[in-house]
Design a protein around this motif. Structure first.
Motif, PDB file in Angstrom:
ATOM      1  N   ASN A  11       0.805  -1.226   0.000  1.00  0.00           N
ATOM      2  CA  ASN A  11       0.000   0.000   0.000  1.00  0.00           C
ATOM      3  C   ASN A  11       0.836   1.273   0.000  1.00  0.00           C
ATOM      4  OD1 ASN A  11      -2.394  -1.453  -0.017  1.00  0.00           O
ATOM      5  ND2 ASN A  11      -2.582  -1.475   2.206  1.00  0.00           N
ATOM      6  N   ILE A  12       1.848   1.345   0.858  1.00  0.00           N
ATOM      7  CA  ILE A  12       2.608   2.590   0.948  1.00  0.00           C
ATOM      8  C   ILE A  12       3.443   2.802  -0.307  1.00  0.00           C
ATOM      9  CG2 ILE A  12       4.685   1.701   2.100  1.00  0.00           C
ATOM     10  CD1 ILE A  12       2.794   4.988   2.889  1.00  0.00           C
ATOM     11  N   ALA A  13       3.966   1.707  -0.894  1.00  0.00           N
ATOM     12  CA  ALA A  13       4.719   1.822  -2.143  1.00  0.00           C
ATOM     13  C   ALA A  13       3.811   2.316  -3.264  1.00  0.00           C
ATOM     14  CB  ALA A  13       5.339   0.478  -2.513  1.00  0.00           C
ATOM     15  N   GLN A  14       2.604   1.791  -3.319  1.00  0.00           N
ATOM     16  CA  GLN A  14       1.664   2.216  -4.350  1.00  0.00           C
ATOM     17  C   GLN A  14       1.238   3.663  -4.151  1.00  0.00           C
ATOM     18  OE1 GLN A  14      -1.552  -0.656  -5.038  1.00  0.00           O
ATOM     19  NE2 GLN A  14      -0.207  -2.309  -4.371  1.00  0.00           N
ATOM     20  N   ALA A  15       1.029   4.066  -2.883  1.00  0.00           N
ATOM     21  CA  ALA A  15       0.635   5.449  -2.611  1.00  0.00           C
ATOM     22  C   ALA A  15       1.746   6.419  -2.998  1.00  0.00           C
ATOM     23  CB  ALA A  15       0.284   5.598  -1.131  1.00  0.00           C
ATOM     24  N   LEU A  16       2.996   6.086  -2.640  1.00  0.00           N
ATOM     25  CA  LEU A  16       4.124   6.939  -3.006  1.00  0.00           C
ATOM     26  C   LEU A  16       4.276   7.022  -4.523  1.00  0.00           C
ATOM     27  CD1 LEU A  16       6.741   5.820  -0.328  1.00  0.00           C
ATOM     28  CD2 LEU A  16       5.809   8.131  -0.577  1.00  0.00           C
ATOM     29  N   THR A  17       4.120   5.891  -5.191  1.00  0.00           N
ATOM     30  CA  THR A  17       4.252   5.864  -6.650  1.00  0.00           C
ATOM     31  C   THR A  17       3.230   6.774  -7.312  1.00  0.00           C
ATOM     32  OG1 THR A  17       5.200   3.644  -6.692  1.00  0.00           O
ATOM     33  CG2 THR A  17       4.096   4.393  -8.693  1.00  0.00           C
ATOM     34  N   ARG A  18       1.976   6.665  -6.888  1.00  0.00           N
ATOM     35  CA  ARG A  18       0.930   7.531  -7.439  1.00  0.00           C
ATOM     36  C   ARG A  18       1.270   9.001  -7.201  1.00  0.00           C
ATOM     37  NH1 ARG A  18      -3.974   4.944  -8.695  1.00  0.00           N
ATOM     38  NH2 ARG A  18      -4.126   2.768  -8.013  1.00  0.00           N
ATOM     39  N   GLY A  19       1.744   9.294  -6.000  1.00  0.00           N
ATOM     40  CA  GLY A  19       2.089  10.674  -5.669  1.00  0.00           C
ATOM     41  C   GLY A  19       3.245  11.199  -6.484  1.00  0.00           C
ATOM     42  N   PHE A  20       4.296  10.396  -6.654  1.00  0.00           N
ATOM     43  CA  PHE A  20       5.467  10.831  -7.428  1.00  0.00           C
ATOM     44  C   PHE A  20       5.096  11.086  -8.885  1.00  0.00           C
ATOM     45  CE2 PHE A  20       8.349   8.233  -4.373  1.00  0.00           C
ATOM     46  CZ  PHE A  20       8.292   9.261  -3.448  1.00  0.00           C
ATOM     47  N   ILE A  21       4.277  10.199  -9.439  1.00  0.00           N
ATOM     48  CA  ILE A  21       3.859  10.369 -10.831  1.00  0.00           C
ATOM     49  C   ILE A  21       2.995  11.616 -10.979  1.00  0.00           C
ATOM     50  CG2 ILE A  21       2.491   9.382 -12.706  1.00  0.00           C
ATOM     51  CD1 ILE A  21       3.411   6.605 -11.737  1.00  0.00           C
ATOM     52  N   ALA A  22       2.053  11.800 -10.042  1.00  0.00           N
ATOM     53  CA  ALA A  22       1.171  12.968 -10.095  1.00  0.00           C
ATOM     54  C   ALA A  22       1.953  14.266  -9.947  1.00  0.00           C
ATOM     55  CB  ALA A  22       0.104  12.869  -9.000  1.00  0.00           C
ATOM     56  N   ALA A  23       3.031  14.218  -9.170  1.00  0.00           N
ATOM     57  CA  ALA A  23       3.851  15.417  -8.947  1.00  0.00           C
ATOM     58  C   ALA A  23       4.799  15.690 -10.106  1.00  0.00           C
ATOM     59  CB  ALA A  23       4.649  15.269  -7.653  1.00  0.00           C
ATOM     60  N   GLY A  24       4.910  14.754 -11.059  1.00  0.00           N
ATOM     61  CA  GLY A  24       5.789  14.945 -12.203  1.00  0.00           C
ATOM     62  C   GLY A  24       7.253  14.679 -11.926  1.00  0.00           C
ATOM     63  N   MET A 117       9.560   7.979   7.688  1.00  0.00           N
ATOM     64  CA  MET A 117       8.234   7.647   8.187  1.00  0.00           C
ATOM     65  C   MET A 117       7.251   8.502   7.408  1.00  0.00           C
ATOM     66  SD  MET A 117       5.287   7.605   9.807  1.00  0.00           S
ATOM     67  CE  MET A 117       5.217   9.378  10.074  1.00  0.00           C
ATOM     68  N   THR A 118       6.330   7.848   6.729  1.00  0.00           N
ATOM     69  CA  THR A 118       5.343   8.589   5.958  1.00  0.00           C
ATOM     70  C   THR A 118       3.970   7.980   6.215  1.00  0.00           C
ATOM     71  OG1 THR A 118       4.854   9.489   3.761  1.00  0.00           O
ATOM     72  CG2 THR A 118       5.591   7.192   3.860  1.00  0.00           C
ATOM     73  N   ASN A 119       2.951   8.509   5.574  1.00  0.00           N
ATOM     74  CA  ASN A 119       1.615   7.949   5.774  1.00  0.00           C
ATOM     75  C   ASN A 119       0.846   7.905   4.462  1.00  0.00           C
ATOM     76  OD1 ASN A 119       0.988  10.664   5.447  1.00  0.00           O
ATOM     77  ND2 ASN A 119       0.170  10.945   7.493  1.00  0.00           N
ATOM     78  N   THR A 120      -0.282   7.211   4.479  1.00  0.00           N
ATOM     79  CA  THR A 120      -1.002   6.928   3.232  1.00  0.00           C
ATOM     80  C   THR A 120      -1.551   8.155   2.508  1.00  0.00           C
ATOM     81  OG1 THR A 120      -2.977   6.394   4.557  1.00  0.00           O
ATOM     82  CG2 THR A 120      -1.585   4.552   3.824  1.00  0.00           C
ATOM     83  N   PRO A 121      -1.814   9.300   3.164  1.00  0.00           N
ATOM     84  CA  PRO A 121      -2.255  10.465   2.390  1.00  0.00           C
ATOM     85  C   PRO A 121      -1.246  10.980   1.363  1.00  0.00           C
ATOM     86  CG  PRO A 121      -2.966  10.720   4.653  1.00  0.00           C
ATOM     87  CD  PRO A 121      -2.067   9.520   4.618  1.00  0.00           C
ATOM     88  N   VAL A 122      -0.043  10.395   1.288  1.00  0.00           N
ATOM     89  CA  VAL A 122       0.840  10.733   0.160  1.00  0.00           C
ATOM     90  C   VAL A 122       0.150  10.407  -1.159  1.00  0.00           C
ATOM     91  CG1 VAL A 122       2.995  10.455   1.451  1.00  0.00           C
ATOM     92  CG2 VAL A 122       2.026   8.482   0.242  1.00  0.00           C
ATOM     93  N   LEU A 123      -0.825   9.487  -1.114  1.00  0.00           N
ATOM     94  CA  LEU A 123      -1.579   9.122  -2.311  1.00  0.00           C
ATOM     95  C   LEU A 123      -2.228  10.347  -2.952  1.00  0.00           C
ATOM     96  CD1 LEU A 123      -2.940   6.993  -4.187  1.00  0.00           C
ATOM     97  CD2 LEU A 123      -4.743   6.805  -2.467  1.00  0.00           C
ATOM     98  N   VAL A 124      -2.702  11.282  -2.116  1.00  0.00           N
ATOM     99  CA  VAL A 124      -3.353  12.497  -2.617  1.00  0.00           C
ATOM    100  C   VAL A 124      -2.463  13.715  -2.381  1.00  0.00           C
ATOM    101  CG1 VAL A 124      -5.702  11.641  -2.441  1.00  0.00           C
ATOM    102  CG2 VAL A 124      -4.638  12.687  -0.432  1.00  0.00           C
ATOM    103  N   ARG A 125      -1.153  13.455  -2.233  1.00  0.00           N
ATOM    104  CA  ARG A 125      -0.132  14.495  -2.089  1.00  0.00           C
ATOM    105  C   ARG A 125      -0.379  15.373  -0.865  1.00  0.00           C
ATOM    106  NH1 ARG A 125       0.731  17.397  -7.697  1.00  0.00           N
ATOM    107  NH2 ARG A 125       2.542  18.209  -6.556  1.00  0.00           N
ATOM    108  N   ASN A 126      -0.892  14.740   0.199  1.00  0.00           N
ATOM    109  CA  ASN A 126      -1.090  15.424   1.468  1.00  0.00           C
ATOM    110  C   ASN A 126      -0.509  14.611   2.616  1.00  0.00           C
ATOM    111  OD1 ASN A 126      -2.519  18.088   1.582  1.00  0.00           O
ATOM    112  ND2 ASN A 126      -3.914  17.023   0.199  1.00  0.00           N
ATOM    113  N   GLY A 127       0.615  13.943   2.350  1.00  0.00           N
ATOM    114  CA  GLY A 127       1.245  13.133   3.369  1.00  0.00           C
ATOM    115  C   GLY A 127       1.948  13.981   4.418  1.00  0.00           C
ATOM    116  N   ALA A 128       2.186  13.353   5.567  1.00  0.00           N
ATOM    117  CA  ALA A 128       2.983  13.963   6.639  1.00  0.00           C
ATOM    118  C   ALA A 128       4.170  13.039   6.868  1.00  0.00           C
ATOM    119  CB  ALA A 128       2.157  14.123   7.911  1.00  0.00           C
TER     120      ALA A 128
END
Length: 279
Positions: A11-24, A117-128
């Motif tokens: 899950n966290i790898a997928q969330a980070l991946t989506r975020g990195f791609i969305a961020a360009g 240490m990160t959290n799942t809201p990285v999926l929507v680029r609002n991680g802490a």
């Protein structure tokens, strides 16, 4: 573009991946992940990435490698990647309970390791997120780590001694907030608000309140006072929450989660030591 790899495609790898791609920051074709479970690999492939069943392939095709596996799997993972760690690699570990020292002493000397240490809201680029620097990292490694994490939310550099409590706060925190959102909506439904509208209003209220704290930099207590009129409905609601111990319950949740993190750390350290000694 950055060549990013994930050892562990959950899950966290997928969330980070989506975020990195969305961020360009990179493209799906520049990302590769390994995982032993076919269904998880399949889910990762849906992001337009490369996948492999071998950790070695991830190391060969990446410059930045995230270790996103469960603590009990880290001894085997470190053993599998150790022959394939080179000077170009920057390793970022999100593995709970495994210290930088545990990782560094298992891998080749001068391996550049960061603990994240990160959290799942990285999926929507609002991680802490927070990060800890290893003993061999360079200033450019810290800059790259900040670039990655700030692209999917906020990030702060912290001492490793704070990671357990931050995990209890930011890592577990979304679960606490989801319960609060659900409970707020349930209360509104009980008083006649349609459920879809109640969920939407509750979620937006939490989002707006958080944004107020971050944007205005005003103390939460002052912001609370600003919406609490004498003898008003907010004052009545706050009195009810105090009577039923909401504040105490949330403080206790952070304390309980922190203690559990420390326990997991101890177990992971013992397992890592035993696993690496066998290897």
């Amino acid at each position: 573009m950055l060549r990013i790899g994930f050892v562990g495609a959950g899950n966290i790898a997928q969330a980070l991946t989506r975020g990195f791609i969305a961020a360009g920051l990179t493209k799906g074709q520049k990302i590769i992940a390994s995982d032993p479970f076919p269904q998880i690999i399949k889910n990762f492939e849906l992001l337009g990435t490369q996948t492999s069943s071998e950790n070695r392939v991830v190391m060969e095709q990446s410059d930045i490698v995230f270790l996103t596996v469960k603590p009990e799997n880290i001894p085997a993972v470190l053993s599998s990647i150790r022959p394939h760690v080179y000077k170009r690699h920057l390793l970022l570990s999100t593995v709970m309970g495994v210290s930088i020292q545990d990782i560094e002493q298992t891998l080749p000397p001068a391996t550049r390791v960061m603990r994240v240490m990160t959290n799942t809201p990285v999926l929507v680029r609002n991680g802490a997120s927070v990060f800890v620097c290893g003993s061999s990292v360079q200033s450019e490694d810290e800059a790259i780590t900040r670039q990655l994490l700030e692209a999917v939310g906020t990030c702060d550099k912290v001492p490793e001694s704070l990671v357990d409590t931050i995990t209890a706060l930011s890592g577990s925190g979304p679960a606490y907030v989801y319960i609060i959102i659900e409970a707020l909506a349930d209360g509104a439904v009980r008083m006649g608000v349609p459920r879809d509208l109640a969920y939407r209003l509750a979620a937006q209220t939490v989002l707006g309140a958080g944004s107020m704290v971050l944007t205005t930099k005003t103390h939460p207590a002052q912001l609370k006072d600003n919406v609490t009129s004498p003898a008003g409905s907010t004052a009545e609601g706050l009195h009810f929450l105090e009577q039923h111990g909401l504040r105490t319950a949330l403080i206790g949740a952070i304390e309980a989660a922190t203690q559990r993190c420390k326990q997991i750390n101890k177990e992971a350290k013992e397992q890592t030591s035993n696993g690496c000694s066998r290897n």
